[in-house]
Design a protein around this motif. Structure first.
Motif, PDB file in Angstrom:
ATOM      1  N   VAL A  27      40.666  47.588  39.810  1.00 38.05           N
ATOM      2  CA  VAL A  27      42.110  47.814  39.669  1.00 38.05           C
ATOM      3  C   VAL A  27      42.575  48.911  40.618  1.00 38.05           C
ATOM      4  N   TRP A  28      41.807  49.983  40.680  1.00 38.34           N
ATOM      5  CA  TRP A  28      42.174  51.079  41.580  1.00 38.34           C
ATOM      6  C   TRP A  28      42.155  50.615  43.041  1.00 38.34           C
ATOM      7  N   ARG A  29      41.154  49.847  43.398  1.00 32.86           N
ATOM      8  CA  ARG A  29      41.064  49.371  44.784  1.00 32.86           C
ATOM      9  C   ARG A  29      42.249  48.471  45.129  1.00 32.86           C
ATOM     10  N   ALA A  30      42.589  47.560  44.243  1.00 35.89           N
ATOM     11  CA  ALA A  30      43.717  46.668  44.495  1.00 35.89           C
ATOM     12  C   ALA A  30      45.028  47.430  44.554  1.00 35.89           C
ATOM     13  N   CYS A  31      45.198  48.413  43.649  1.00 32.77           N
ATOM     14  CA  CYS A  31      46.441  49.182  43.621  1.00 32.77           C
ATOM     15  C   CYS A  31      46.614  50.006  44.906  1.00 32.77           C
ATOM     16  N   VAL A  32      45.557  50.683  45.311  1.00 31.36           N
ATOM     17  CA  VAL A  32      45.652  51.523  46.509  1.00 31.36           C
ATOM     18  C   VAL A  32      45.846  50.668  47.753  1.00 31.36           C
ATOM     19  N   THR A  33      45.126  49.550  47.832  1.00 30.98           N
ATOM     20  CA  THR A  33      45.252  48.688  49.013  1.00 30.98           C
ATOM     21  C   THR A  33      46.642  48.083  49.123  1.00 30.98           C
ATOM     22  N   THR A  34      47.129  47.513  48.023  1.00 33.41           N
ATOM     23  CA  THR A  34      48.451  46.876  48.051  1.00 33.41           C
ATOM     24  C   THR A  34      49.552  47.895  48.276  1.00 33.41           C
ATOM     25  N   SER A  35      49.507  48.990  47.526  1.00 30.91           N
ATOM     26  CA  SER A  35      50.540  50.010  47.681  1.00 30.91           C
ATOM     27  C   SER A  35      50.507  50.639  49.068  1.00 30.91           C
ATOM     28  N   GLY A  36      49.312  50.883  49.588  1.00 33.32           N
ATOM     29  CA  GLY A  36      49.209  51.443  50.933  1.00 33.32           C
ATOM     30  C   GLY A  36      49.774  50.508  51.984  1.00 33.32           C
ATOM     31  N   GLY A  37      49.482  49.190  51.862  1.00 32.94           N
ATOM     32  CA  GLY A  37      50.017  48.236  52.821  1.00 32.94           C
ATOM     33  C   GLY A  37      51.530  48.149  52.777  1.00 32.94           C
ATOM     34  N   LEU A  38      52.110  48.115  51.569  1.00 29.07           N
ATOM     35  CA  LEU A  38      53.572  48.067  51.452  1.00 29.07           C
ATOM     36  C   LEU A  38      54.214  49.345  51.989  1.00 29.07           C
ATOM     37  N   ALA A  39      53.578  50.488  51.701  1.00 30.18           N
ATOM     38  CA  ALA A  39      54.136  51.752  52.184  1.00 30.18           C
ATOM     39  C   ALA A  39      54.101  51.828  53.713  1.00 30.18           C
ATOM     40  N   VAL A  40      53.006  51.392  54.300  1.00 31.54           N
ATOM     41  CA  VAL A  40      52.907  51.404  55.766  1.00 31.54           C
ATOM     42  C   VAL A  40      53.942  50.466  56.373  1.00 31.54           C
ATOM     43  N   ALA A  41      54.127  49.278  55.786  1.00 31.57           N
ATOM     44  CA  ALA A  41      55.129  48.339  56.292  1.00 31.57           C
ATOM     45  C   ALA A  41      56.531  48.913  56.171  1.00 31.57           C
ATOM     46  N   GLY A  42      56.817  49.577  55.044  1.00 26.28           N
ATOM     47  CA  GLY A  42      58.135  50.175  54.876  1.00 26.28           C
ATOM     48  C   GLY A  42      58.397  51.310  55.850  1.00 26.28           C
ATOM     49  N   LEU A  43      57.410  52.177  56.036  1.00 27.35           N
ATOM     50  CA  LEU A  43      57.584  53.295  56.966  1.00 27.35           C
ATOM     51  C   LEU A  43      57.748  52.807  58.404  1.00 27.35           C
ATOM     52  N   LEU A  44      56.942  51.836  58.802  1.00 26.67           N
ATOM     53  CA  LEU A  44      57.071  51.302  60.146  1.00 26.67           C
ATOM     54  C   LEU A  44      58.427  50.626  60.359  1.00 26.67           C
ATOM     55  N   GLY A  45      58.863  49.870  59.351  1.00 30.52           N
ATOM     56  CA  GLY A  45      60.172  49.217  59.473  1.00 30.52           C
ATOM     57  C   GLY A  45      61.306  50.221  59.593  1.00 30.52           C
ATOM     58  N   ARG A  46      61.246  51.259  58.816  1.00 38.29           N
ATOM     59  CA  ARG A  46      62.282  52.274  58.881  1.00 38.29           C
ATOM     60  C   ARG A  46      62.267  52.993  60.237  1.00 38.29           C
TER      61      ARG A  46
END
Length: 345
Positions: free
Chosen positions: A153-172
């Motif tokens: 669960v921790w691995r999935a949460c960190v991976t998914t959240s990290g990917g979304l955060a990186v996509a959001g920061l790059l888009g901004r």
């Protein structure tokens, strides 16, 4: 004899009448005999048909009875050849006789315990467990869903959240550079800045409260939504502790809002269209794993609410906070319900 004599004429008339009478009687007798013979033939034919049907039925019955006897004889031969108890089986049967003798007593005890479970007790137990089962009242039982290990669960949460955060920061950041270069797109950093003012805090708390209350209401009203929510929670939250619940609630709240309300919404437009588009995409991405279309529709509505909050407050931090609080309330409520069910059991 003189034919002119009156006596002779009378005798002749009498003889003629008698002869005609005999002819009439014979004809009547012949007609009666024919009628009688026809009726006798009809009755005899009916009796013959009934007798033939009875003979056919008896033959069929004897044939079926013979085949059944042959089958039972074969089965008896097989059972007699295979059911001869050995000495060990006889010993086990003799040793099990006390247990067989105790079965009526056990059945009596079970009947007495069932008698104690009166309708009043049933109603009291059902009313006490209705609140505990509200969040997990789903057609799919929790036992049918396998709980994921804590590390997974921790691995999935960190991976998914990290990917979304990186996509959001790059888009901004890319939108800001493109806007500065003269590309006709919105600058996400200016349209949805990071920051939280005290004036927007009441709206943020109100949005989190509305989402939490609506979620609890839908858990009671929509079995499909309750099934998807319960299955997802069982898989992700069963092996987590209180500290884990905080992190798995905050990380998705921040990363998802950073992408959908921090980048997608301002790129589409800080208006109703941007709110609907970002909310719809947010809901579509929730049709994964144990979640169904009902849950995706709910996520779309929640995403639109967070979009309205972002437009109303003018920052991205408010929907991040509301999203994280709503996730934490939902996860904490589900864990508390599970603990209550375990205590009742």
């Amino acid at each position: 004899m003189d034919t002119t004599c009156p006596i002779s004429a009378a005798i002749r008339r009498e003889a003629t009448w008698l002869s005609s009478l005999r002819v009439a009687e014979s004809s009547c007798e012949s007609s009666r005999s024919r009628t009688f013979n026809w009726q006798s033939y009809t009755v005899a034919r009916r009796n013959a048909v009934a007798q033939r049907e009875a003979l056919v039925a008896g033959a069929a019955k004897r044939q079926s009875g013979g085949s059944a006897k042959q089958r039972s004889r074969k089965a008896g031969d097989k059972s007699s050849s295979s059911s001869a108890p050995s000495r060990e089986q006889q010993n086990s049967l003799e040793s099990n006789q006390p247990e067989l003798a105790e079965q009526p007593e056990q059945e009596a005890e079970r009947a007495e315990r069932a008698a104690r479970w009166t309708p009043t007790a049933v109603a009291r137990a059902s009313s006490a467990s209705s609140l505990a089962a509200s969040a997990s009242a789903a057609p799919v039982a929790a036992a049918s869903v396998a709980a994921a290990p804590r590390e997974e669960v921790w691995r999935a949460c960190v991976t998914t959240s990290g990917g979304l955060a990186v996509a959001g920061l790059l888009g901004r950041q890319l939108s800001s550079w493109s806007h500065a270069a003269g590309v006709p797109i919105s600058d996400c950093l200016q349209a949805m800045p990071l920051g939280l003012s005290l004036s927007s805090l009441p709206l943020t708390l109100a949005a989190a409260a509305v989402v939490s209350a609506a979620r609890l209401a839908l858990l009671r009203l929509l079995p499909a939504f309750a099934a998807a929510t319960n299955a997802s929670n069982v898989r992700a939250l069963s092996n987590l502790n209180a500290t884990d619940l905080i992190w798995v609630s905050v990380l998705p709240g921040i990363s998802e809002e950073l992408l959908f309300r921090g980048a997608l919404l301002p790129l589409v437009g800080v208006n109703a269209v941007g709110v609907i588009v970002s909310g719809g995409v947010f809901g579509m991405l929730h049709v994964t794993g144990d979640r169904n279309l009902t849950f995706a529709s709910w996520a779309s509505c929640v995403g639109c609410l967070y979009g309205v909050l972002a437009v109303a407050t003018g920052d991205i931090t408010s929907p991040m906070l509301a999203h994280s609080l709503a996730n934490l309330v939902s996860a904490g409520w589900w864990k508390w319900q599970q603990q209550q069910q375990q205590l009742q059991q």
